[in-house]
Scaffold this motif. Structure first.
Motif, short mmCIF file in Angstrom:
data_model
loop_
_atom_site.label_atom_id
_atom_site.label_comp_id
_atom_site.label_asym_id
_atom_site.label_seq_id
_atom_site.Cartn_x
_atom_site.Cartn_y
_atom_site.Cartn_z
N SER A 76 12.77 11.64 8.01
CA SER A 76 12.70 11.80 6.40
C SER A 76 11.85 11.36 6.45
O SER A 76 10.74 11.13 6.45
N ARG A 77 11.66 11.09 4.50
CA ARG A 77 10.13 10.23 4.01
C ARG A 77 9.96 9.21 4.63
O ARG A 77 9.01 8.80 4.05
N THR A 78 11.08 8.30 4.72
CA THR A 78 10.16 7.35 5.14
C THR A 78 10.19 6.54 6.54
O THR A 78 10.27 6.13 7.50
N SER A 127 7.74 2.63 1.92
CA SER A 127 6.75 2.60 0.95
C SER A 127 5.30 2.23 1.04
O SER A 127 4.35 2.26 2.21
N SER A 128 4.32 2.70 -0.09
CA SER A 128 2.80 2.15 1.06
C SER A 128 2.16 0.78 0.89
O SER A 128 1.68 0.74 1.30
N GLN A 181 4.30 -0.58 6.15
CA GLN A 181 4.05 -0.04 7.26
C GLN A 181 4.83 -0.47 8.80
O GLN A 181 3.71 -1.32 9.15
N VAL A 182 6.04 -0.35 9.38
CA VAL A 182 6.36 -0.84 11.06
C VAL A 182 6.26 0.15 12.07
O VAL A 182 6.42 1.02 11.21
N GLU A 183 5.46 0.09 12.87
CA GLU A 183 5.61 1.29 13.77
C GLU A 183 5.85 0.28 15.54
O GLU A 183 5.13 -0.52 15.26
N VAL A 184 6.88 0.47 15.90
CA VAL A 184 7.03 0.06 17.98
C VAL A 184 6.93 1.07 18.82
O VAL A 184 7.83 2.20 17.68
#
Length: 709
Positions: free
Chosen positions: A464-466, A501-502, A505-508
């Protein structure tokens, strides 16, 4: 009024004084007077502006005005340029605002904006094509068309806002402040055009500009000397414009913002334990330091480079390092674009004095070199970029790194690395990908060479966009001469990224690398525009020399502070900022967790940062470190700033556990714009559960003065 503006008005008045009383009924004379006044006012305004070096307030600008005035006085009618082009009748163009006045018929009169298709719609005539008409010819056509509805109509056309017919517009492209198309005006010159577009940009090469002019079926190129015109007021460079001219202004290789700032600082430091000795063995000393230096900053069209260096000349009154000493501190980082959008060169350099082992103590004063050694770190990386249509972007890079370490426990190392990478282009939107292959050889002075081979293919899918799914697969080889660290296995990683949102940001991620299962993750959330919460966890197999080279990543000069900082963390950069353990010849598996809250509000800035780092090394002396730092600063007024910080560090060195406490506070006062004074106090305490010889306590006070020129 400027000299030039006065010249036009007075020149026109003086040469036509006898005829001006009769000029009221003469359109030609009226236009001449109006033109003189208009050019005088525009020129006066133009020469008072400060764009691209045109600064009438400076001596150079005043001289330029005088030169233009003197040269203009020698030309008829106050002309600034030779070869004037006969002005054609004005042709109405798209975007013009025209007023149609129908005598005795106000209902048929009105103000209209010409549509992009060149038409307007009036009460009785729909979709009337008016582009390409002169005001007079449009009046006659309207009279003819309205005669069907109105007896003997009389129409007057007035153009209220001018864009002009496309064939008559002057177009300016390239390195102008505001590249645009402007309407041609009678007796328009290159200077008039530059005023209209705001002048040259800081990256422009004005003297390499060209004017493209259509003459029949041919396109003629005319060289322009816009730098001479704007900077020096050279009227011979102010050529006449013609309808349809196109001005192209290229970027200059060296054009841009260049700043060189010499500096010198004087510091007097008092330490009550200059050698960090245990209780009962302390020795006090004064350290007097003079540090001449220079900083260089270039932000040009194709050069972006920063350099800051100083030589510290110090004299210590007592202690192990008593006497005179000289130290060099240097940081440099930047990129040069050798060939436009094709060939680039990155470069970095660092020279600093650092404590290379956790077992060594460190003074609270930067002027005290006790237990510190010199590290030199250099990196040069040329690379070529290619665009494979909209399918992919390709980069081919070679990197040479050299590390010099003044220590018996760590080797000097030279590293050669080649890397080729492909990344998906605009053809891929929801699905993107990357392919990279690299090989490196590190040659150490103690013959403990290290080689790496990596191939990796990665993909990102936008669910999706997010929300994004990330995957990669590859193969890795690592050899440092120790069988326990040898890696010759596939690698893989799966990850998810959430970016609502700008601000967030979370990445795992989870996968296998360095012959072990590994985890990684990062979080970045802007609580307010100036307050950020960040967290990260990573695992890596590396040598100390490799980590020193990686410290260059994301490092740039902060023009406001004049210091090199990590652009992601804001941390002031030194060679070993990110190395928590000993700098030696061992290969280590390091796991690092960081959590921080940093921001500013009104006159305050603050931060609280926690770190936990774990090392598994060749000698089986596993180590761990935990640390927390809290800092706060406040601008007391426009000239004075107060700062304070407190730090606690816990080190488990395997055979011993050490605790370090540090407190700092300081005051900085701007005496003048380029002179500042400072006073700083530092308290440091180190405790050990194994050996009292590793314990010490130190108080330092530093008073300094810094000037820039």
């Amino acid at each position: 009024m400027s000299h030039l503006g006065g010249l036009f008005v007075l020149g026109s008045a003086a040469s036509n004084a006898e005829h001006m009383s009769k000029a009221i009924s003469s359109d030609r004379c009226l236009r001449s007077v109006a033109r003189g006044v208009l050019l005088g006012g525009v020129s006066a305004t133009a020469l008072s502006l400060s764009f691209g070096g045109l600064a009438s307030a400076t001596e150079r600008g005043v001289d330029a005005q005088k030169n233009l005035s003197q040269q203009a006085a020698q030309k008829p009618d106050g002309a600034l340029f030779d070869g004037e082009v006969a002005s054609p009748d004005y042709l109405i163009g798209p975007g013009d605002v025209v007023e149609l006045l129908v005598l005795r018929n106000p209902d048929l009169s009105g103000v209209y904006t010409v549509r992009p298709d060149g038409r307007v719609s009036t009460p009785l005539i729909e979709d009337l094509m008016i582009v390409g008409h002169t005001p007079t010819s449009l009046s006659r056509e309207l009279e003819e068309k309205l005669s069907v509805y109105v007896q003997d109509p009389v129409v007057t056309v007035i153009v209220r806002s001018f864009f002009g017919d496309l064939k008559q517009q002057i177009r300016v492209v390239g390195s102008a402040q505001q590249p645009q198309a402007i309407a041609f005006r009678d007796r328009m010159s290159a200077l008039d055009v530059m005023i209209a577009v705001g002048g040259l940009s800081s990256n422009a090469d004005g003297n390499s500009a060209v004017l493209l002019r259509r003459e029949g079926d041919q396109r003629r190129q005319i060289p322009l000397r816009l730098d001479d015109l704007i900077d020096d007021g050279d009227s011979t460079a102010n050529i006449a414009m013609a309808p349809g001219d196109v001005i192209i202004i290229p970027e200059g290789f060296f054009s841009g913002d260049w700043r060189v700032t010499p500096t010198i600082s004087f510091q007097e430091t008092f330490s009550d334990n200059v050698d960090q000795d245990p209780d009962g063995e302390e020795e006090s000393a004064f350290i007097s330091t003079v540090s001449p230096g220079i900083s260089f900053f270039a932000n040009a069209a194709r050069i972006n480079w920063a350099f800051a260096g100083s030589v510290g000349l110090s004299n210590q009154s007592a202690g192990d390092d008593e006497g005179f000493d000289a130290d060099v501190d240097l940081n440099s980082s930047g990129t040069v674009e050798v060939f436009n959008d094709l060939f680039f060169i990155d470069g970095n350099a660092s020279v600093s004095q650092e404590v290379l082992t956790n077992e060594g103590s460190s003074s609270g004063s930067g002027d005290n070199d006790s237990n510190r050694e010199t590290i030199q770190n250099y990196r040069l990386s040329p690379y070529v970029t290619n665009r494979l249509d909209d399918f992919a972007r390709m980069e081919t890079r070679y990197t040479f790194s050299q590390v010099f370490i003044d220590s018996d426990d760590a080797s000097d190392t030279s590293t050669h690395e080649g890397r080729v990478s492909l990344n998906s282009g605009p053809d891929f939107t929801q699905f993107s990908w990357g392919l990279s292959a690299s090989a490196s050889e590190a040659t150490a002075s103690d013959d403990d060479d290290v080689s790496r081979r990596d191939v990796n293919f990665s993909t990102t899918y936008a669910v999706s966009r997010t929300f994004f799914l990330i995957g990669s697969v590859g193969y890795q080889q690592f050899d440092d001469g120790d069988n326990d660290n040898e890696v010759d296995d596939p690698t893989w990683r799966t990850a998810a990224r959430w970016q609502p949102s700008s601000r967030t940001q979370v990445e795992v991620g989870y996968g296998q690398r360095d012959d072990e299962v590994s985890f990684d993750g990062n979080l970045r959330h802007a609580i307010t525009p100036r307050t950020t919460l960040s967290a990260s966890y990573a695992e890596v197999l590396r040598t100390s020399q490799e980590q020193l080279g990686r410290n260059f990543e994301n490092v740039a000069l902060n023009p406001e502070t004049g210091q090199f900082e990590n652009s992601e963390t804001g941390q002031v950069f030194t060679s070993v900022n990110d190395i928590p353990f000993d700098v030696n010849d061992e290969t280590s598996r390091v796991s690092t967790f960081r959590l921080g809250l940093n921001g500013s509000r009104n006159r305050d800035n603050f931060g609280i940062n926690f770190r936990a780092e774990f090392e598994d090394n060749d000698s089986d002396d596993d180590e761990s470190e935990y640390g927390i730092v809290a800092d706060w600063g406040r601008a007391l007024n426009d000239r004075t700033r107060f700062t304070t910080s407190a730090e606690y560090e816990y080190n488990d060195l395997g055979e011993s556990i050490e605790n370090e406490y540090t407190f700092r506070t300081g005051l900085n006062y701007n005496v003048f714009t380029n002179i500042s004074a400072n006073v700083n106090y530092t308290f440091r305490l180190r405790e050990s559960d194994e050996s009292s010889s590793d314990e010490f306590k130190e108080n330092t006070i530093t008073v300094g003065l810094r000037a820039s020129f």
